[in-house]
Design an enzyme around this catalytic site. Sequence first.
Site, PDB file in Angstrom:
ATOM      1  N   ASP A   2      36.060  26.090  35.434  1.00 46.33           N
ATOM      2  CA  ASP A   2      36.179  26.636  36.785  1.00 46.33           C
ATOM      3  C   ASP A   2      36.888  25.625  37.685  1.00 46.33           C
ATOM      4  OD1 ASP A   2      35.724  28.575  38.851  1.00 46.33           O
ATOM      5  OD2 ASP A   2      33.993  27.408  39.516  1.00 46.33           O
ATOM      6  N   ARG A  18      46.073  39.776  46.459  1.00 47.42           N
ATOM      7  CA  ARG A  18      45.238  38.588  46.685  1.00 47.42           C
ATOM      8  C   ARG A  18      44.663  38.021  45.396  1.00 47.42           C
ATOM      9  NH1 ARG A  18      40.680  40.562  49.988  1.00 47.42           N
ATOM     10  NH2 ARG A  18      39.933  38.450  49.681  1.00 47.42           N
ATOM     11  N   LYS A  19      44.921  38.656  44.269  1.00 44.55           N
ATOM     12  CA  LYS A  19      44.367  38.228  42.986  1.00 44.55           C
ATOM     13  C   LYS A  19      45.325  37.272  42.277  1.00 44.55           C
ATOM     14  CE  LYS A  19      41.934  42.583  42.329  1.00 44.55           C
ATOM     15  NZ  LYS A  19      41.819  43.765  41.465  1.00 44.55           N
TER      16      LYS A  19
END
Length: 185
Positions: free
Chosen positions: A74, A120-121
């Site tokens: 992450d 926005r992805k």
Amino acid sequence: MEPAVPHPKAPEPGTELGVHFAECFGCGDEADAGLHLRSTVGEGQVVHSRFTVTAAHQGAPGLAHGGLLACAFDEALGSTVGNLMRRPAVTGKLETDFRRPVPVGSTLFIEARLDGIAGRKIYVSANGRLDAEDGPIAVSARALFVVVGFEHFNTHGDPQALEKLAAQHEKNQRARGERDWEINP
């Protein structure tokens, strides 16, 4: 989906990326048991990160905890998005595939890349190789990050932590002679 093109002011290949927040569990220096992940910009749409597994990161005796490995990915994927796209974004989805055990004392060499963008992805993926840049793949990950406005952090974050981050960010920018991030609506 369109190709994700790095921002014109993205760091140049070979640039070692600094800590984005000193108290960040993923890359920060002030989190004693943190991951202390370090990253360098690669060619094209790639960021290379390194994470050394310590005894504080184990789950099963002598092996890295899967959740901490997911955390490392992450952080590596988020660093790729933040530094190459220069837009604030948060993790929307993270999928990890654990292919082989990661022992305490080993280092994961994570190569993360921008895969595409749709509104926005932002889509990114990474492979983590065991103990060498060309070592066997131990973990793979794919993620979706969602671009947010800075008000997201003001609304949901801790005001004191945000003040520390703003002061650190301003100090780092002055040292590099840079302006703040650019946000395109």
